[in-house]
Design an enzyme around this catalytic site. Structure first.
Site, mmCIF file in Angstrom:
data_model
loop_
_atom_site.group_PDB
_atom_site.id
_atom_site.type_symbol
_atom_site.label_atom_id
_atom_site.label_comp_id
_atom_site.label_asym_id
_atom_site.label_seq_id
_atom_site.Cartn_x
_atom_site.Cartn_y
_atom_site.Cartn_z
ATOM 1 N N ASP A 8 13.455 2.844 -8.242
ATOM 2 C CA ASP A 8 14.551 3.981 -7.201
ATOM 3 C C ASP A 8 14.925 4.572 -7.663
ATOM 4 O O ASP A 8 16.407 3.855 -7.690
ATOM 5 C CB ASP A 8 14.566 3.307 -5.479
ATOM 6 C CG ASP A 8 14.398 4.633 -4.522
ATOM 7 O OD1 ASP A 8 13.962 5.276 -4.458
ATOM 8 O OD2 ASP A 8 14.189 4.118 -3.581
ATOM 9 N N ASP A 103 11.043 10.465 -6.720
ATOM 10 C CA ASP A 103 12.478 9.765 -7.065
ATOM 11 C C ASP A 103 11.616 8.591 -7.020
ATOM 12 O O ASP A 103 13.475 7.145 -7.612
ATOM 13 C CB ASP A 103 13.508 10.163 -6.148
ATOM 14 C CG ASP A 103 13.654 9.883 -4.845
ATOM 15 O OD1 ASP A 103 12.394 9.791 -4.695
ATOM 16 O OD2 ASP A 103 14.061 9.573 -4.138
ATOM 17 N N GLU A 104 10.916 8.091 -6.890
ATOM 18 C CA GLU A 104 10.741 6.603 -6.617
ATOM 19 C C GLU A 104 9.363 6.520 -8.229
ATOM 20 O O GLU A 104 8.389 7.146 -7.659
ATOM 21 C CB GLU A 104 9.993 5.851 -5.898
ATOM 22 C CG GLU A 104 9.634 6.452 -4.232
ATOM 23 C CD GLU A 104 9.764 5.602 -3.254
ATOM 24 O OE1 GLU A 104 9.720 4.446 -3.762
ATOM 25 O OE2 GLU A 104 9.559 6.122 -2.087
#
Lengths: 412, 372
Positions: A8, A103-104
């Site tokens: 993450d 974003d993860e």
């Protein structure tokens, strides 16, 4: 025993902004829009979080809590670019990478011990590599399941690594609040609280049967999650396994409620254009179009119409959605939010049109060219004239068009 | 008003009005039938504002007058009466009393004043044999669009060209065109009008009630309405507004290949094979190869079916996807035992026509393929 990483990125949007403007470092920064604007926070820097600003908080509330924060519209194209970079780094570590959002990501590192050593040293290497290539920090959660890894990375933040060894999952989860479990939202938290369940450990102690009777299949999934197993809907899937979308939609909240027909229709055009673009990206043709209307008083309507043939052409979908709008909008009633969507996907075009055969053929060719331009130069390079006025600044979104690792299925 | 009428006559004429009576009760008077007695007959009028129908039944009129009664209730009741005379009386309070043998019934009606006035039929433009008109409708009506938003496609185009009649319908995927000489044409007439599907259905019903297929239907039009009069029956339809698409542009000019096939064999083959087509898209494939036409369909994981028909064909192998329903619609409407299948390639429109000797009219059915 599988080894699953959840990576993450730390305050991703804010961190990317800092790369371009180092003066932002260490300051309270909020990405999502201006302080006076309607809409919600997309990301907040750790400094801003100290004041209780978090994502999904209305911007105006954020401005009240943290008046000195720097509010930024954000740069979706930068995030997209960096998301691709992140994806590239992750792919150096495993072929099985699934970006869960911009974003993860989940990585399956099972069987890579000879290559990268223990999970901890692999995570260390990944950390260093990420920083070197992208300049960004990330947090890594490691366990034998996607679910526990996701909880881990959250606990490891910022810029940390947490590894839960096999067998210790339940023990790790037990003291956490149930809200920390992915899939448990406000409503479920409340319903659990009603029966005296606050922590994951309390939940794990309940009989599966009881949970099923009380919460249905969701209850069963909950029981599994409380024990650290991947259970329920998405978590059942394998990492990187291809899953086709069942629906595609875009919506827009106006800065100010509007009853201006031309604004509403052009916005709808622009939204539908985006939907059609994603439809083509997946190689699908849709049979059903959906409209979502939210009035000033928050009453919300959704309406659907099934076409007499499946389509992926902008103009056909726009005509259908606009018609739904004209039939269902209470004339003159100000609108807060508009949404356009499609379902009922088919892989082939199906029935061809007799009256508009030539026009549709030209449209197919033109749109293919337009999509190529967008792929290379960005989404805003080309759009329909009727959608231009309705063009809204692209909102920072965790699942935008062109998310790496979620490429459409290769055409056969 | 008071009259007596034969039960069978009354039921037959009331039946014709059932398709026209408004089912929804938004305007209550439209659920009623207007009954007017005078001279030696009663006139029955129904309308839903889109369509209107006026029929006549012979009657013994005791006192002339008019009133309205709920149409469905009247028919449902009268249908059950024995074959005999029915005496009907409508009083000033709008109540109707019906007496037939030992049956006595009272039905609440409404004042005739609120019943809409039907337009007057202008002078007839042409006379068309009922059987011919019905046949043209039956050959095109299935191609009308079911998509309500495409309102200019919710009916058929009727063209009077000199002494020829043309009817065209399309839903944007297929198009049916039929062109016939009018044996009752008195002179050259040029006109065109968009005929709504519902009016076409009522004309088919009217035709079914007319034993003499040669009987001439008088056709007239005013600015907003179309009129069809057959003897004592008059059907009035609102015109569909808007422009019918320029269909001549999409009629294929020439096809590369023509194959003649037995209508019955092709129909039966498609019906069987289509059992194994996707329920929604109804996609099948037709492959023309050396001296054979192969109809094929498959549903992934659950079955497939194929039939092979002998034909005279020596061109290249061409495989085209079609909606089975579209092909069947034509094969069920065409009367001739042989049909000609015209085609070019998998992307171009295919076409079917009746073939063989004695085809003295023009019937073209153009179907766009499917991309499967």
């Amino acid at each position: 025993m599988p080894t699953i990483f959840h990576v993450d990125m730390d305050a991703f949007f804010v961190s990317v902004e800092e790369l371009f403007d180092p003066s932002l470092k260490g300051k309270a920064v909020v990405v999502g829009g201006r302080a006076t604007e309607r809409g919600v926070v997309s990301a907040a820097s750790y400094e801003a979080r100290k004041f209780g600003v978090h994502s999904a908080l209305p911007l105006r509330t954020a401005a009240l809590r943290c008046p000195h924060a720097i509010f930024l519209d954000g740069h979706p194209e930068r995030y997209r670019e960096y998301s691709h970079k992140v994806h590239a780094v992750l792919q150096e570590f495993s072929p099985k990478v699934e970006m869960a959002s911009v974003d993860e990501a989940y990585l399956d590192l099972s069987g890579t011990a000879r290559l990268f050593g223990s999970p901890l040293s692999a995570a260390h290497a990944l950390h260093a590599r990420m920083k070197a290539v992208t300049g960004l920090n990330c947090s890594v959660g490691i366990s034998s399941s996607k679910l526990v890894s996701k909880v881990c990375s959250d606990q490891a933040k910022p810029n940390g690594v947490l590894w839960i060894q096999p067998g210790l999952e339940a023990e790790f989860l037990a003291p956490l609040e149930v809200r920390k479990l992915p899939g448990v939202g406000k409503v479920m938290e409340q319903r659990l609280r009603e029966i005296g369940i606050k922590r994951v450990g309390d939940l794990a102690g309940l009989e599966e049967d009881f949970l099923r009777r009380r919460f249905g299949v969701w209850g069963l999934a909950l029981a599994g999650k409380a024990r650290g197993m991947d259970a329920g809907s998405w978590f059942d899937g394998e990492i990187g396994a291809h899953e086709d979308p069942k629906s595609i939609s875009h919506e827009h909240t106006f800065d100010q409620d509007t009853a201006d027909v031309s604004v509403l229709e052009t916005t709808l055009t622009r939204l539908t254009e985006k939907v059609a673009r994603r439809l083509r990206e997946h190689g699908f043709h849709a049979r059903t179009v959906h409209l979502k209307l939210r009035y000033s008083d928050f009453t919300t309507f959704t309406r659907a119409h099934t076409l007499d043939h499946a389509s992926q052409l902008d103009h056909e979908l726009i005509i259908a959605i606009r018609e739904l709008f004209q039939h269902n909008w209470r004339r003159g009633a100000p609108i807060r939010l508009l949404g356009a969507g499609v379902t009922g996907f088919e892989e082939s075009e199906g029935q061809l049109d007799l009256l508009n055969a030539e026009r549709n053929e030209r449209a197919h060719k033109a749109l293919a060219a337009v999509d190529k331009i967008r792929d290379r130069f960005g989404e805003k390079m080309v759009s329909l004239a009727s959608g231009l006025k309705g063009d809204t600044r692209e909102k920072v979104h965790e699942n935008p068009v062109g998310l790496p690792g979620k490429e459409p299925k290769p055409k056969t | 008003m008071e009259f007596s009428v034969n039960k069978t006559d009354l039921v037959r004429e009331l039946n014709l009005s059932q398709g026209v009576v408004e089912r929804k009760t938004t305007i209550p008077i439209l659920s009623n039938i207007l009954i007017e007695a005078s001279g030696e007959s009663v006139t029955l009028t129904a309308t839903d504002l889109e369509l209107g129908i006026r029929c006549l039944a012979p009657a013994k009129v005791k006192s002339a007058g008019a009133g309205t009664i709920p149409a469905k209730r009247l028919l449902d009741y009268v249908r059950l009466l024995p074959e005999s005379e029915v005496q009907i009386k409508i009083g000033d309070n709008h109540w109707a009393s019906l007496v037939c043998g030992r049956s006595k019934t009272r039905i609440a009606g409404m004042s005739r004043e609120s019943f809409p006035e039907l337009p007057q039929m202008p002078e007839a433009m042409a006379k068309i044999p009922m059987g011919l008109l019905a046949s043209m409708i039956a050959k095109t009506i299935f191609s009308i669009s079911a998509e309500e938003s495409r309102f200019t496609l919710n009916g058929a185009l009727l063209q009077l060209k000199g002494t020829t009649l043309v009817m065209v319908a399309t839903d944007g995927h297929r198009l049916a065109l039929v062109e016939m000489e009018n044996p009752l044409a008195a002179g050259e007439v040029n006109a065109k009008a968009l005929l709504p599907r519902k009016a076409m259905n009522e004309l088919l019903k009217l035709a079914a009630e007319t034993p003499d297929k040669e009987a001439g239907v008088e056709f007239a039009a005013d600015e907003n309405h179309l009129f069809f009069r057959l003897g004592s029956r008059l059907l009035i339809s609102r015109k569909l507004t808007g422009n019918f698409p320029d269909f001549e542009r999409v009629l294929p000019k020439a096809h590369s290949h023509i194959v003649e096939i037995s209508r019955e064999e092709l129909r039966a083959a498609i019906e069987r094979v289509a059992q194994f087509s996707d329920e929604r898209s109804r996609a099948i494939k037709v492959r023309f190869a050396e001296n054979e036409a192969v109809v094929h369909s498959s549903i992934s994981d659950s079955g497939e079916s194929e039939e092979n028909l002998p034909v005279l064909y020596e061109g290249p192998t061409v495989e085209i996807g079609f909606n089975a329903q579209y092909l069947l619609d034509f094969l069920r409407a065409v009367a001739e035992p042989t049909v000609a299948f015209h085609f070019k390639d998998a992307q171009s429109a295919g076409e079917m026509r009746p073939a063989g000797e004695g085809v003295n009219y023009n019937y073209r059915y153009v179907v766009m393929p499917m991309r499967i």
